[in-house]
Design a protein around this motif. Structure first.
Motif, PDB file in Angstrom:
ATOM      1  N   PRO A 160       2.728  -9.540   3.310  1.00 18.61           N
ATOM      2  CA  PRO A 160       2.526  -9.732   2.786  1.00 18.61           C
ATOM      3  C   PRO A 160       0.980 -10.331   1.874  1.00 18.61           C
ATOM      4  CG  PRO A 160       4.407  -9.580   3.050  1.00 18.61           C
ATOM      5  CD  PRO A 160       3.415  -9.654   4.517  1.00 18.61           C
ATOM      6  N   VAL A 161       0.652 -10.165   1.119  1.00 21.49           N
ATOM      7  CA  VAL A 161      -0.550 -10.107   0.334  1.00 21.49           C
ATOM      8  C   VAL A 161      -0.296 -11.552  -0.891  1.00 21.49           C
ATOM      9  CG1 VAL A 161      -2.141  -9.185   1.442  1.00 21.49           C
ATOM     10  CG2 VAL A 161      -2.016  -8.712  -0.489  1.00 21.49           C
ATOM     11  N   THR A 162      -0.987 -12.115  -0.618  1.00 25.94           N
ATOM     12  CA  THR A 162      -1.152 -12.842  -2.286  1.00 25.94           C
ATOM     13  C   THR A 162      -2.122 -12.701  -3.676  1.00 25.94           C
ATOM     14  OG1 THR A 162       1.266 -13.756  -2.500  1.00 25.94           O
ATOM     15  CG2 THR A 162       0.238 -14.409  -4.415  1.00 25.94           C
ATOM     16  N   PHE A 163      -2.153 -12.243  -4.676  1.00 24.01           N
ATOM     17  CA  PHE A 163      -3.725 -12.411  -5.361  1.00 24.01           C
ATOM     18  C   PHE A 163      -3.655 -13.000  -7.174  1.00 24.01           C
ATOM     19  CE2 PHE A 163      -2.814  -7.844  -4.468  1.00 24.01           C
ATOM     20  CZ  PHE A 163      -3.554  -7.426  -5.756  1.00 24.01           C
ATOM     21  N   HIS A 177       2.095 -10.656  -6.006  1.00 21.08           N
ATOM     22  CA  HIS A 177       2.712 -10.491  -4.577  1.00 21.08           C
ATOM     23  C   HIS A 177       3.281  -9.195  -3.473  1.00 21.08           C
ATOM     24  CE1 HIS A 177       3.580 -15.183  -6.224  1.00 21.08           C
ATOM     25  NE2 HIS A 177       3.059 -14.806  -5.275  1.00 21.08           N
ATOM     26  N   VAL A 178       2.246  -8.864  -3.183  1.00 19.67           N
ATOM     27  CA  VAL A 178       2.318  -7.970  -2.883  1.00 19.67           C
ATOM     28  C   VAL A 178       2.344  -6.982  -1.142  1.00 19.67           C
ATOM     29  CG1 VAL A 178       0.648  -5.515  -3.134  1.00 19.67           C
ATOM     30  CG2 VAL A 178       0.478  -6.982  -4.820  1.00 19.67           C
ATOM     31  N   GLU A 179       3.114  -5.729  -0.726  1.00 21.16           N
ATOM     32  CA  GLU A 179       3.447  -5.686   0.205  1.00 21.16           C
ATOM     33  C   GLU A 179       2.515  -4.143   0.333  1.00 21.16           C
ATOM     34  OE1 GLU A 179       7.365  -4.665   1.163  1.00 21.16           O
ATOM     35  OE2 GLU A 179       7.958  -6.752   0.689  1.00 21.16           O
ATOM     36  N   PRO A 180       1.542  -4.703   1.207  1.00 25.79           N
ATOM     37  CA  PRO A 180       0.098  -3.378   1.079  1.00 25.79           C
ATOM     38  C   PRO A 180       0.222  -2.355   2.082  1.00 25.79           C
ATOM     39  CG  PRO A 180      -0.749  -5.352   2.173  1.00 25.79           C
ATOM     40  CD  PRO A 180       0.645  -5.587   1.748  1.00 25.79           C
ATOM     41  N   ARG A 215      -5.296 -14.271  -0.270  1.00 30.67           N
ATOM     42  CA  ARG A 215      -3.853 -14.782   0.524  1.00 30.67           C
ATOM     43  C   ARG A 215      -3.250 -14.312   1.457  1.00 30.67           C
ATOM     44  NH1 ARG A 215      -4.706 -16.023  -4.660  1.00 30.67           N
ATOM     45  NH2 ARG A 215      -2.972 -16.696  -5.052  1.00 30.67           N
ATOM     46  N   SER A 216      -2.713 -13.997   3.146  1.00 23.27           N
ATOM     47  CA  SER A 216      -2.225 -13.472   3.432  1.00 23.27           C
ATOM     48  C   SER A 216      -1.098 -13.902   4.004  1.00 23.27           C
ATOM     49  CB  SER A 216      -2.810 -13.101   4.350  1.00 23.27           C
ATOM     50  OG  SER A 216      -3.212 -13.627   5.356  1.00 23.27           O
ATOM     51  N   ARG A 217       0.254 -13.359   4.914  1.00 22.04           N
ATOM     52  CA  ARG A 217       1.315 -13.879   4.803  1.00 22.04           C
ATOM     53  C   ARG A 217       1.687 -13.702   6.767  1.00 22.04           C
ATOM     54  NH1 ARG A 217       5.177 -14.248   0.298  1.00 22.04           N
ATOM     55  NH2 ARG A 217       6.697 -15.751   1.502  1.00 22.04           N
TER      56      ARG A 217
END
Length: 318
Positions: A160-163, A177-180, A215-217
């Motif tokens: 998951p990422v945040t941008f 907040h996205v699951e790419p 930003r990645s998780r």
């Protein structure tokens, strides 16, 4: 697969391929730095078993051998892991050559060129006749956005990422907040499709509208199921005004804005370094025009001109 894990798997594979006798877990742990850094024996054992399973899933044949003293050893014999001869005809070789050219502007350029050289060294045909028919083709996938590389890795690793993202009709960005799921290039622009956690729905994001860092998780924390088919282009087409309801008149600098020119229903040379274009459009044209900066001036309609000016001022303030 995260880069750190990929390096660990590569080191384990090299150890197993490079040994002439089975290596025990203790010997492997002492040979690979990542295993030495494992906090406990249990943590190492879990990491090693996962890595061993991953290598086998990737196709590496790993043998488990019981030594005379009862210890278990591991090795990967070279004769069991040798690739078959590579045989490509002229058309297949030409297709690979064109594919390698596509990534010349991206991070994959070195890997693509290196793979092509290895294939040629292994006997892939390379004659003038091979590329004669295709010599006029110069495919390119432009990768100018800083967000491309982290999103490409996040899609691959399922992280998951945040941008921060500025929508077409917004002056300021919002945090997403996205699951790419996938990246796709369409009409010279990159788009990300994924699951928007805040809106609990599938969304498509244009990379050029992402501001700041991605930003990645941690990996493996997707909450939504990835669909078999992700309709990126259909979604983007509806944004881009394929069902246009209005017409805009813009001035475009000569030699610039070829994506805009492809959409124009008429182009008139003004003779002073500018051309006048008539473009049918729907929602989101103001955000697209802003990306061409000083090469575009909106003449009509007035509300579109005002929207573009407002967005340019907002960008200047940022």
């Amino acid at each position: 697969m995260a880069i750190a894990k990929a390096e660990r798997l590569m080191n384990l594979a090299l150890c197993l391929l490079g040994t002439r006798r089975p290596l025990s877990k203790r010997e492997l742990r002492g040979s690979i730095e990542a295993y030495l850094e494992a906090g406990s024996d249990d943590a190492f054992n879990r990491m090693f078993e996962r890595d061993k399973d991953d290598l086998r899933e990737l196709g590496l044949v790993i043998e488990t051998v019981e030594n005379l003293d009862g210890d278990t050893g591991y090795l990967a014999r070279r004769d069991s892991n040798r690739l078959p001869p590579i045989t490509l005809d002229a058309e297949e070789a030409a297709a690979l050559g064109l594919a390698a050219k596509v990534w010349q502007q991206a991070r994959l350029a070195g890997a693509a060129s290196g793979a092509l050289q290895k294939l040629r060294a292994a006997g892939m045909p390379e004659t003038e006749d091979t590329y004669e028919v295709h010599s006029a083709l110069e495919p390119r996938i432009p990768v100018h956005e800083a967000a491309f590389e982290p999103l490409m890795l996040a899609c691959r690793d399922r992280r998951p990422v945040t941008f921060d993202y500025r929508k077409a009709n917004a002056a300021r960005p919002e945090t997403r907040h996205v699951e790419p799921w996938t990246l796709e290039c369409w009409r010279g622009h990159w788009y990300l499709a994924g699951w928007d956690r805040d809106r609990r729905a599938e969304r498509v994001f244009r990379l050029s509208r992402i501001t700041g860092k991605v930003r990645s998780r941690a990996a493996g924390t997707f909450t939504a199921e990835v669909p078999d088919v992700v309709t990126v282009r259909e979604t983007v087409e509806s944004w881009a005004g394929e069902t246009a309801t209005r017409t805009a008149l813009i001035r475009l600098r000569t030699g610039a804005g070829y994506p805009l020119r492809s959409r124009a229903v008429s182009v008139r040379e003004l003779g002073n370094g500018w051309d006048e274009l008539e473009i049918p459009y729907g929602h989101g044209l103001d955000a697209w025009l802003v990306e061409f900066g000083p090469d575009v001036v909106v003449e009509e309609p007035a509300d579109l001109r005002a929207d573009v000016v407002e967005r340019l001022r907002a960008v200047a303030k940022d």
